[in-house]
Each structure stands twice: as structure tokens, then as C-alpha cells.
Design a protein around this motif. Sequence first.
Motif, PDB file in Angstrom:
ATOM      1  N   THR A  43       0.853  -1.199   0.000  1.00 16.92           N
ATOM      2  CA  THR A  43       0.000   0.000   0.000  1.00 16.92           C
ATOM      3  C   THR A  43       0.888   1.248   0.000  1.00 16.92           C
ATOM      4  O   THR A  43       0.524   2.272  -0.579  1.00 16.92           O
ATOM      5  CB  THR A  43      -0.992  -0.006   1.183  1.00 16.92           C
ATOM      6  OG1 THR A  43      -0.263  -0.217   2.386  1.00 16.92           O
ATOM      7  CG2 THR A  43      -2.035  -1.091   0.999  1.00 16.92           C
ATOM      8  N   MET A  46       1.718   1.761  -3.510  1.00 17.00           N
ATOM      9  CA  MET A  46       0.553   2.323  -4.219  1.00 17.00           C
ATOM     10  C   MET A  46       0.489   3.839  -3.992  1.00 17.00           C
ATOM     11  O   MET A  46       0.301   4.613  -4.932  1.00 17.00           O
ATOM     12  CB  MET A  46      -0.745   1.642  -3.754  1.00 17.00           C
ATOM     13  CG  MET A  46      -0.865   0.202  -4.220  1.00 17.00           C
ATOM     14  SD  MET A  46      -2.265  -0.692  -3.488  1.00 17.00           S
ATOM     15  CE  MET A  46      -3.625  -0.095  -4.494  1.00 17.00           C
ATOM     16  N   ASN A  47       0.670   4.256  -2.734  1.00 16.71           N
ATOM     17  CA  ASN A  47       0.633   5.706  -2.446  1.00 16.71           C
ATOM     18  C   ASN A  47       1.770   6.436  -3.157  1.00 16.71           C
ATOM     19  O   ASN A  47       1.584   7.544  -3.664  1.00 16.71           O
ATOM     20  CB  ASN A  47       0.698   5.951  -0.939  1.00 16.71           C
ATOM     21  CG  ASN A  47      -0.578   5.513  -0.243  1.00 16.71           C
ATOM     22  OD1 ASN A  47      -1.615   5.339  -0.885  1.00 16.71           O
ATOM     23  ND2 ASN A  47      -0.498   5.325   1.065  1.00 16.71           N
ATOM     24  N   MET A  50       0.824   6.919  -6.749  1.00 14.24           N
ATOM     25  CA  MET A  50      -0.117   8.045  -6.905  1.00 14.24           C
ATOM     26  C   MET A  50       0.652   9.376  -6.911  1.00 14.24           C
ATOM     27  O   MET A  50       0.410  10.241  -7.759  1.00 14.24           O
ATOM     28  CB  MET A  50      -1.140   8.052  -5.759  1.00 14.24           C
ATOM     29  CG  MET A  50      -2.084   6.866  -5.762  1.00 14.24           C
ATOM     30  SD  MET A  50      -3.174   6.871  -4.293  1.00 14.24           S
ATOM     31  CE  MET A  50      -4.687   7.521  -5.010  1.00 14.24           C
ATOM     32  N   MET A  65      -4.204   7.355 -10.191  1.00 13.55           N
ATOM     33  CA  MET A  65      -3.945   5.942  -9.869  1.00 13.55           C
ATOM     34  C   MET A  65      -3.740   5.137 -11.145  1.00 13.55           C
ATOM     35  O   MET A  65      -3.675   5.699 -12.228  1.00 13.55           O
ATOM     36  CB  MET A  65      -5.124   5.376  -9.073  1.00 13.55           C
ATOM     37  CG  MET A  65      -6.433   5.463  -9.806  1.00 13.55           C
ATOM     38  SD  MET A  65      -7.879   5.315  -8.728  1.00 13.55           S
ATOM     39  CE  MET A  65      -7.644   6.737  -7.682  1.00 13.55           C
ATOM     40  N   TYR A 255     -10.730   1.446  -3.460  1.00  8.27           N
ATOM     41  CA  TYR A 255      -9.630   0.488  -3.291  1.00  8.27           C
ATOM     42  C   TYR A 255      -8.296   1.208  -3.084  1.00  8.27           C
ATOM     43  O   TYR A 255      -7.473   0.815  -2.255  1.00  8.27           O
ATOM     44  CB  TYR A 255      -9.602  -0.420  -4.524  1.00  8.27           C
ATOM     45  CG  TYR A 255      -8.455  -1.402  -4.588  1.00  8.27           C
ATOM     46  CD1 TYR A 255      -8.195  -2.280  -3.540  1.00  8.27           C
ATOM     47  CD2 TYR A 255      -7.643  -1.471  -5.721  1.00  8.27           C
ATOM     48  CE1 TYR A 255      -7.148  -3.183  -3.613  1.00  8.27           C
ATOM     49  CE2 TYR A 255      -6.604  -2.378  -5.803  1.00  8.27           C
ATOM     50  CZ  TYR A 255      -6.354  -3.229  -4.746  1.00  8.27           C
ATOM     51  OH  TYR A 255      -5.323  -4.121  -4.820  1.00  8.27           O
ATOM     52  N   TRP A 256      -8.089   2.290  -3.849  1.00 10.02           N
ATOM     53  CA  TRP A 256      -6.837   3.055  -3.715  1.00 10.02           C
ATOM     54  C   TRP A 256      -6.890   4.050  -2.561  1.00 10.02           C
ATOM     55  O   TRP A 256      -5.874   4.634  -2.187  1.00 10.02           O
ATOM     56  CB  TRP A 256      -6.535   3.803  -5.024  1.00 10.02           C
ATOM     57  CG  TRP A 256      -5.985   2.924  -6.106  1.00 10.02           C
ATOM     58  CD1 TRP A 256      -6.686   2.045  -6.875  1.00 10.02           C
ATOM     59  CD2 TRP A 256      -4.619   2.834  -6.536  1.00 10.02           C
ATOM     60  NE1 TRP A 256      -5.835   1.419  -7.757  1.00 10.02           N
ATOM     61  CE2 TRP A 256      -4.565   1.880  -7.570  1.00 10.02           C
ATOM     62  CE3 TRP A 256      -3.426   3.470  -6.151  1.00 10.02           C
ATOM     63  CZ2 TRP A 256      -3.370   1.542  -8.232  1.00 10.02           C
ATOM     64  CZ3 TRP A 256      -2.246   3.143  -6.811  1.00 10.02           C
ATOM     65  CH2 TRP A 256      -2.224   2.185  -7.826  1.00 10.02           C
ATOM     66  N   ARG A 260      -9.308   1.240   1.512  1.00  7.77           N
ATOM     67  CA  ARG A 260      -8.747   0.044   0.835  1.00  7.77           C
ATOM     68  C   ARG A 260      -9.810  -1.036   0.669  1.00  7.77           C
ATOM     69  O   ARG A 260      -9.558  -2.227   0.936  1.00  7.77           O
ATOM     70  CB  ARG A 260      -7.557  -0.527   1.613  1.00  7.77           C
ATOM     71  CG  ARG A 260      -6.412   0.439   1.772  1.00  7.77           C
ATOM     72  CD  ARG A 260      -5.325   0.272   0.743  1.00  7.77           C
ATOM     73  NE  ARG A 260      -4.342   1.345   0.869  1.00  7.77           N
ATOM     74  CZ  ARG A 260      -3.823   2.021  -0.157  1.00  7.77           C
ATOM     75  NH1 ARG A 260      -4.146   1.723  -1.392  1.00  7.77           N
ATOM     76  NH2 ARG A 260      -2.953   2.985   0.035  1.00  7.77           N
ATOM     77  N   GLU A 266      -4.610  -5.989  -7.103  1.00 11.10           N
ATOM     78  CA  GLU A 266      -3.730  -5.103  -7.856  1.00 11.10           C
ATOM     79  C   GLU A 266      -2.668  -5.925  -8.587  1.00 11.10           C
ATOM     80  O   GLU A 266      -2.056  -6.830  -8.019  1.00 11.10           O
ATOM     81  CB  GLU A 266      -3.070  -4.090  -6.914  1.00 11.10           C
ATOM     82  CG  GLU A 266      -2.189  -3.043  -7.588  1.00 11.10           C
ATOM     83  CD  GLU A 266      -2.864  -2.294  -8.744  1.00 11.10           C
ATOM     84  OE1 GLU A 266      -4.096  -2.244  -8.796  1.00 11.10           O
ATOM     85  OE2 GLU A 266      -2.138  -1.775  -9.604  1.00 11.10           O
TER      86      GLU A 266
END
Length: 411
Positions: A43, A46-47, A50, A65, A255-256, A260, A266
Motif C-alpha cells: 500500500t 501504491m501511495n 499516486m 492511480m 480500493y486506492w 482500501r 492489484e
Amino acid sequence: MTGFAPLTPPPRLLMGPGPINCYPRVLSAMSTQLVGQYDPVMTGYMNETMALYRTLFNTENQQTMLIDGTSRAGIEAVLVSAIEPGDKVLVPIFGRFGHLLAEIAERADAEVHTIEVPWGEVFKPEQIEAAIKNVQPKLLAIVQGDTSTTMFQPLEDIGAICEANDVLFYCDATASVGGNPLEVDKWKLDAVSVGLQKCLGGPSGSAPITMSQKFVDVVRTRHHVEAGIRDAHHESARGPKIRSNYFDLGMIMDYWGDERLNHHTEAATMLYCARECAILHLEEGQQNVIARHKVAGDAMLAGVQALGLTPFGDLANKMSNVVGVVIPDGVHGEQVREDLLLRFNIEIGTSFGPLKGKIWRIGTMGYNARQDAVLHTLQSLETVLRKQGMSLPAGAGVDAALAVYSGAMNV
Ligand SMILES: *Cc1c(COP(=O)(O)O)cnc(C)c1O
């Protein structure tokens, strides 16, 4: 023994309109071991992704995203999530990908209106403004760079027109992002989707997107949480459900986002890859990458012209990362491509629609926006054309390209 050999593709130099060879660091990123999708490490990635794409898109948009899938997955997600059946969508078409936007909007049951210019040209803002006034669409969907024609549509004046007419402004910038300017906030874009396999130097399979608050508000009017994961605090959907589960941007944002909420798993390997593409781009510096594409494109253009070949379309509006080359009379276009591929390991592109059999398309993108790649391609093309019986000024293409490079310092 299965009888199947290990993967050993030939070392092609991909000089078509995409896909291109990946940056070596992107290849390494893709062979990195997986972690679970809710692992804080994942995660965290993921951040970071972004944040990286906010910088790359020149936007403050929180909702930035990846959509898992090729570039058209990003297109479908934007269109199917924004369009309610019967909504009016305006699509200015200047090549193959404009037709694709119109086709996808039709499948989302929009009332699609199109305007067209001949392939090889782009729209003036006044043409788009007149069509907006006439149609009064909910959304304008346009391509920035259409690889089918190599043309680059200026966008900077269109955002204000959309804003004044309360129209959402969406752009597919897949072919142009990275190699040409793209100012999401300054140009007032409400949604942008791209892919990795052009100037960003990755493989196809991930579609970075960004959405303005105005666009998010439209998607949120149809917010819906799947029954199996809904909690008491989740409001039920207001508008009609978005017609795709996979491409429901409301659920993808959940989700993003902080909650979550489970949606798809993903595609972690593609996320590693998209993250690395953005890091490489920002490490080199946006303006430097754009300049590198410009000089490579200028060198390729000068090279083909010096060989006596004719570039396609309005050169004032050409993307810097791809050039169309008119196939000369008496030359067998597909034979040239085959000789380049099989003898020189160089791939260049063919064309489709009204340009089928009429032009080749030669790209200089991402990792391949390099001097040596430009020179090898020009020299090989010259040799192959001579084999077809053309008489060409020996070495003129390479010389012209070298002259462009020596005029451009440090690129
Ligand atoms: C190359 C290109 C695409 C590619 O779409 P994929 O789904 O990744 O094949 C989309 N849009 C434009 C404008 C392109 O040039």
C-alpha cells in the motif's frame, strides 16, 4: 523436457509507434518478488505511485492511480464511469484513436456526436467551441497525440471552453505523455488516461489515470459498494450503477483510498513497472525527457527528408516522438518492413484506415529516443531502400541526423 524452448526473443530494436523496448531498470522492476496486496509495503508503493503520477501529470488531483490493463482499459474506465445512458458525448476525430473513443462511448450508451478533420490535420479551438455550443455535451473526449496520423492536438485553449460551457474535458494522452508537454491542471483537464508503452518506456499493461474533483463528483453520484463487502456506514448508490464492475472508478477509488475496500487484486508486477517508469522520468527531469524526444524526433525527420523521402501530415502539429513517412511509388512497403525486421532486427510501423499501405510510421520513444537508435534505423532504411532499386544519396540520412544532434547540446 516439454519441447518448448526458454524465452529467447531476438534482440529487436522497436522503432514503430509503440510498443518500444523497455528501460532496463523497468525490466528489473518487473522481476521483483511480490508482496500481498494489503501488506503495508504494497500500500506504501501504491501511495508512492499516486504521488509520482501526480507529478508526472502536473496535477494536484488526489484521484490519480493505475487501471490494470492496457491503455484502452483507462479509456473504458473513464468513459463507462462518467457516462450514463443517453448522455451526450462529443468526440473530435483526427485519426484512428478518435474513432476508438467514439466507439467506446457508444458502447457505454452515450449519444455520441463526432466532428472530423482529414487525417494529417488537427482541430482549431474555434472548431471545437462551435461543436460544443451546438451539441451541448456532458463530456468532450479527445486524443492528444494520435499515433495513427502522428498528429498532436494542442489542448491548452480547450479547457477554458469546456469550463465555460460546463463540459467535462477528457483526454487520451497515451501516445504523447512523457515525450510532449501535458499540463493537466493548467489546461483544466478533468480526466486523463495514458499507457506505458510509448514515451514512458515500459510495456503495455498498466493505464495511469487522473481525475479532477469535478470529474470525481460526477462518478460519485453513482457510488456503489458491492454487497459482499458493504458495511453499515456505506451509503447505497444514488444514480444508476456504473455498467462495468471492473472499470467502476468509484470502486477503484475506494480500493486506492484510505478504506482500501477490496476490488480487483492489484497487478503488483505492473505497479512496480509503472512506478519505475515514473521514477526514471522524474529523475531525468520532465523537460529533459521532452527535449530528448524532440531532438530524436527532429533527427529522424531530418534524416528521412535528407534521403529524399516525404514526411506525412502537417509538420507544424506533429508529435515529436513519431514520424509518418510516405511510401515512395514503386517501393513495396511491407517488403521494406520485413527486410528491416529480419535482416536488421529493426521494427517500424505500418498504418491503417485511410493511410493503410501509404505510410510507414517510425517512432523514437522512451528508451529508444536515443542517438544510436536513430542512426542505426536511418542507415538500415537507406540500405533496404537501395536494395529495392531506389537511388539514394549515400549516408545523407545519417549525416542529417548527426547534424541535428551536434546542434543540440547535451541531449
Ligand atoms: C497507442 C495508443 C493507445 C494504445 O492502447 P492499448 O490499449 O494500450 O493498445 C491508445 N491510445 C492512443 C492515442 C495510442 O496512441
